[in-house]
Design a protein around this motif. Structure first.
Motif, PDB file in Angstrom:
ATOM      1  N   PRO A  41       0.318  -1.302  -0.256  1.00  0.00           N
ATOM      2  CA  PRO A  41       0.175  -0.092  -0.067  1.00  0.00           C
ATOM      3  C   PRO A  41       0.999   1.270  -0.241  1.00  0.00           C
ATOM      4  N   GLY A  42       0.230   2.040  -0.462  1.00  0.00           N
ATOM      5  CA  GLY A  42       1.202   3.594  -0.821  1.00  0.00           C
ATOM      6  C   GLY A  42       3.013   3.544  -1.701  1.00  0.00           C
ATOM      7  N   LYS A  43       3.689   2.108  -2.183  1.00  0.00           N
ATOM      8  CA  LYS A  43       4.856   2.441  -2.582  1.00  0.00           C
ATOM      9  C   LYS A  43       4.298   1.229  -3.909  1.00  0.00           C
ATOM     10  N   GLU A  44       5.177   1.812  -4.721  1.00  0.00           N
ATOM     11  CA  GLU A  44       5.581   1.270  -6.172  1.00  0.00           C
ATOM     12  C   GLU A  44       5.783   0.226  -6.129  1.00  0.00           C
ATOM     13  N   THR A  91       2.611  -8.201   3.904  1.00  0.00           N
ATOM     14  CA  THR A  91       1.438  -7.748   2.942  1.00  0.00           C
ATOM     15  C   THR A  91       2.030  -6.945   1.619  1.00  0.00           C
ATOM     16  N   ALA A  92       0.964  -7.314   0.633  1.00  0.00           N
ATOM     17  CA  ALA A  92       0.848  -6.873  -0.690  1.00  0.00           C
ATOM     18  C   ALA A  92       0.408  -7.856  -1.946  1.00  0.00           C
ATOM     19  N   VAL A  93      -0.072  -6.231  -2.681  1.00  0.00           N
ATOM     20  CA  VAL A  93      -0.108  -7.695  -3.941  1.00  0.00           C
ATOM     21  C   VAL A  93       1.072  -7.702  -4.486  1.00  0.00           C
ATOM     22  N   TYR A  94       0.855  -9.460  -4.925  1.00  0.00           N
ATOM     23  CA  TYR A  94       1.563 -10.117  -5.869  1.00  0.00           C
ATOM     24  C   TYR A  94       1.274  -9.707  -7.555  1.00  0.00           C
ATOM     25  N   TYR A  95       1.822  -9.056  -7.979  1.00  0.00           N
ATOM     26  CA  TYR A  95       2.094  -9.825  -9.433  1.00  0.00           C
ATOM     27  C   TYR A  95       2.848 -11.263  -9.953  1.00  0.00           C
ATOM     28  N   CYS A  96       1.949 -11.757 -11.575  1.00  0.00           N
ATOM     29  CA  CYS A  96       3.216 -12.455 -12.094  1.00  0.00           C
ATOM     30  C   CYS A  96       3.635 -11.806 -13.509  1.00  0.00           C
ATOM     31  N   ALA A  97       4.773 -11.964 -13.578  1.00  0.00           N
ATOM     32  CA  ALA A  97       4.646 -11.337 -14.822  1.00  0.00           C
ATOM     33  C   ALA A  97       5.571 -11.746 -16.047  1.00  0.00           C
ATOM     34  N   VAL A  98       5.456 -11.382 -17.403  1.00  0.00           N
ATOM     35  CA  VAL A  98       6.439 -12.271 -18.615  1.00  0.00           C
ATOM     36  C   VAL A  98       6.855 -11.532 -19.350  1.00  0.00           C
TER      37      VAL A  98
END
Length: 123
Positions: A41-44, A91-98
């Motif tokens: 939250p609030g971070k890049e 604690t964060a949202v985790y994204y995968c990326a390719v």
């Protein structure tokens, strides 16, 4: 069309573990390098782990090194992030990326993103 779908997030107590999964459709996983990004939250959004297209090299940020492990199963077109010894600051949202590049770094212009999965670590 390439699609990435994350799963495995949730609420866990500090010290616990979670395993995130990222299923990829539309193109073979073995054509991509893969990364997991974290956005608190609030971070890049920040790259925390990556695995090269060949699977021969990995990267971990200092904040997760020794606690998280990235792996890939090309046969299942799935990437995993095993998270151990979780802390409230994870604690964060985790994204995968390719990406088509051989490796993903923090400067890579990512080709495809997943929708993200929430991880919440309680103290």
């Amino acid at each position: 069309q390439v699609q990435l779908v994350e799963s495995g997030g949730g609420l866990v107590q500090a010290g616990g573990s979670l395993r995130l999964s990222c299923g990829i459709s539309g193109r073979a996983l073995n054509t991509y390098a893969v990364g997991w990004f974290q956005q608190a939250p609030g971070k890049e959004r920040e790259l925390i782990a990556s695995i090269s297209r060949s699977g021969g090299s990995t990267f971990y940020s200092n904040s997760v090194k020794g606690r998280f492990a990235i792996s890939r199963d090309n046969a299942k077109n799935t990437v995993y992030l095993l998270m151990n010894s979780l802390k409230p600051e994870d604690t964060a949202v985790y994204y995968c990326a390719v990406d088509n590049e051989p490796v993903i770094t923090g400067r890579t212009r990512i080709d495809h993103w997943g929708q993200g999965t929430q991880v919440t670590v309680s103290s």
